[in-house]
Design a protein around this motif. Structure first.
Motif, mmCIF file in Angstrom:
data_model
loop_
_atom_site.group_PDB
_atom_site.id
_atom_site.type_symbol
_atom_site.label_atom_id
_atom_site.label_comp_id
_atom_site.label_asym_id
_atom_site.label_seq_id
_atom_site.Cartn_x
_atom_site.Cartn_y
_atom_site.Cartn_z
ATOM 1 N N GLU A 195 -8.523 -6.983 2.940
ATOM 2 C CA GLU A 195 -8.025 -8.275 3.412
ATOM 3 C C GLU A 195 -6.689 -8.788 2.961
ATOM 4 O O GLU A 195 -6.383 -8.162 1.998
ATOM 5 N N ARG A 255 -13.521 0.110 5.547
ATOM 6 C CA ARG A 255 -13.125 -1.295 5.982
ATOM 7 C C ARG A 255 -11.695 -1.367 5.540
ATOM 8 O O ARG A 255 -11.109 -1.173 4.527
ATOM 9 N N ASP A 256 -10.814 -2.345 6.291
ATOM 10 C CA ASP A 256 -9.621 -2.664 5.976
ATOM 11 C C ASP A 256 -9.771 -3.682 4.844
ATOM 12 O O ASP A 256 -10.614 -4.431 4.686
#
Ligand code: AVJ
Ligand code: FE
Length: 438
Positions: free
Chosen positions: A438, A435-436
């Motif tokens: 934030e 996941r990237d």
């Protein structure tokens, strides 16, 4: 000088042992297969097992007998029959392939000459084909890779074709779906090793990656069953454009070899039904299924560089590791490899096998699909033949990392790159998500 000579002979001993060990494994895997099943094409995606066997011998002849020693072909017809590029897998049953005994004789004759070649080889020579045993390592790894291909074929045979003796498994646990944060930074991708690494793993080069999250464990059967129950195969919106086309034409609703029953799933392993183990990594999913699961979970697949960073980079030492746990060769305490476990292991059974970032089971258990297609690294140079890697470069394939239970420890490391069509599921493939930040 004395040291060099000694190093050379120790290396020769190791290479000879590994050549013999790979061959013993090949015959051990094929021993329970009947002569008829050895010659038969069990699936259009796979060769007849006898073709793999003859091809193992022919590849060894091409490199260790013909190329290394300048000898002529033992039978020019073999160089044609066992040429993987001349004959696609689905056509191989119609070739005049050798039967079991003919293969045994052929492989034994080739091996005798190959060992003569090894005895006479100068492993300190300037010729990069033989220096540090490269061509011998290549032949050893080639046989190991075909062992894994044969295991996929064996699994596609109807019962009672092959009944593996499955060793008792250590008890693990249900994985949590934890992720770890990998801070932005540069790491060294690939390797400059010239003794065992394939051309596509070279050269080592610096890669900068922004901060990302990655799963500490491969996706489990439990998590994957939730995805199915939540309509994972009935929601085209979860799939990429290519994935939608696959979903529409494939007509599947679960990983390959899963079979539904009244209250859950069974898996068909080597023709025999077993209850699905929720604590094991999911296997036999294609790239598009992996991609859809990741979207469903609010995640994505890691890139090849992210996967290799999470597996190999020690950020505190600023150094790269050959395996997640360090540079020591794989052992049964650290990874599920070696082809004889006949399936992935439950989570948590390899606490000593994790990477510096805390990622588990990156080597062994299941190959992990990553979101990259096959390209040469900057400065790539094919060696010693274009048809190992280079002819496959492009966007047609997706990469798989980390090896599976069906991989030999001798042909897996953090830098090893495998590839296949994104629709393939008969391979021992699973995935973990990323996941990237934030
Ligand atoms: C690296 C697994 C994609 O099986 O096609 C075997 C390995 N190359 N013989 C394959 C290989 C030549 C290759 N993969
Ligand atoms: Fe091959």
């Amino acid at each position: 000088m004395a040291q060099l000579v000694e190093r050379g002979s120790a290396l020769k001993g190791r290479l000879r042992d590994q050549l013999e060990e790979a061959r013993a494994r090949t015959y051990r895997l094929l021993a329970p297969v009947s002569d008829a099943n050895l010659m038969k094409q069990h699936n259009v995606l796979m060769s007849p097992l006898a073709w793999d066997l003859g091809h193992i011998g022919n590849f060894e002849e091409l490199w260790l007998v013909q190329r290394l020693q300048g000898k002529g072909p033992s039978n020019p017809q073999y160089d044609d029959i066992y040429d993987a590029f001349e004959h696609p897998r689905r056509t191989r049953a119609s070739l005049p392939i050798l039967d079991r005994q003919q293969c045994r004789d052929y492989l034994a004759a080739v091996r005798e000459s190959a060992l003569q070649g090894l005895a006479n080889a100068d492993l300190d020579s300037d010729d990069e084909l033989v220096r540090d045993g490269f061509v011998f390592n290549m032949i050893i790894q080639h046989e190991y890779q075909h062992n894994e291909t044969m295991l996929a074929t064996l699994q596609l045979m109807d019962a009672p074709g092959y009944r593996p003796v499955i060793p008792p498994r250590r008890a693990g646990s249900l994985p949590n779906q934890d992720m770890v944060l990998v801070e932005a930074g540069s790491f060294i991708m690939g390797t400059d090793d010239r003794s065992a690494a394939y051309d596509n793993e070279r050269p080592a080069h610096e890669v900068f990656l922004p901060t990302f999250w990655i799963d500490t464990a491969p996706v489990s059967n439990a998590a994957y069953a939730e995805f199915i129950a939540d309509g994972g195969y009935r929601r085209p919106d979860l799939y990429s454009e290519a994935g939608k086309a696959w979903l529409a034409s494939a007509g599947v609703e679960a990983p390959q070899f899963w079979a539904p029953h009244a209250d859950g799933w069974s898996v068909n392993r080597y023709g025999y039904l077993q209850p699905l183990n929720p604590r094991e990594p999911v296997q036999h999913v294609c790239y598009y299924e992996a991609e859809a699961f990741a979207r469903w979970a609010g995640k994505r697949l890691p890139s090849e560089a992210e996967w290799e960073n999470a597996a190999s980079w020690d950020p505190r030492a600023g150094k790269k590791r050959l395996y997640p746990w360090g540079d020591d060769p794989p052992s049964s305490e650290r990874a599920n490899l070696d082809q004889l476990g006949f399936g992935p292991m439950e989570f948590g059974v390899y606490p000593d096998g994790s990477s510096p970032y805390g990622c588990h089971q990156m080597i062994g258990d299941v190959w992990e699909w990553v979101a990259s297609d096959f390209q040469g690294y900057p400065g790539f140079r094919f060696f010693p033949y274009r048809e190992y890697s280079e002819v496959f470069f492009g966007t047609e394939y997706r990469m798989l990392r980390g090896g599976s239970w069906a991989t030999s420890p001798g042909v897996i490391r953090n830098t090893f790159r495998n590839w296949d069509y994104p629709i393939r599921r008969q391979i021992f493939s699973g995935f973990r998500c990323a996941r990237d930040a934030e």
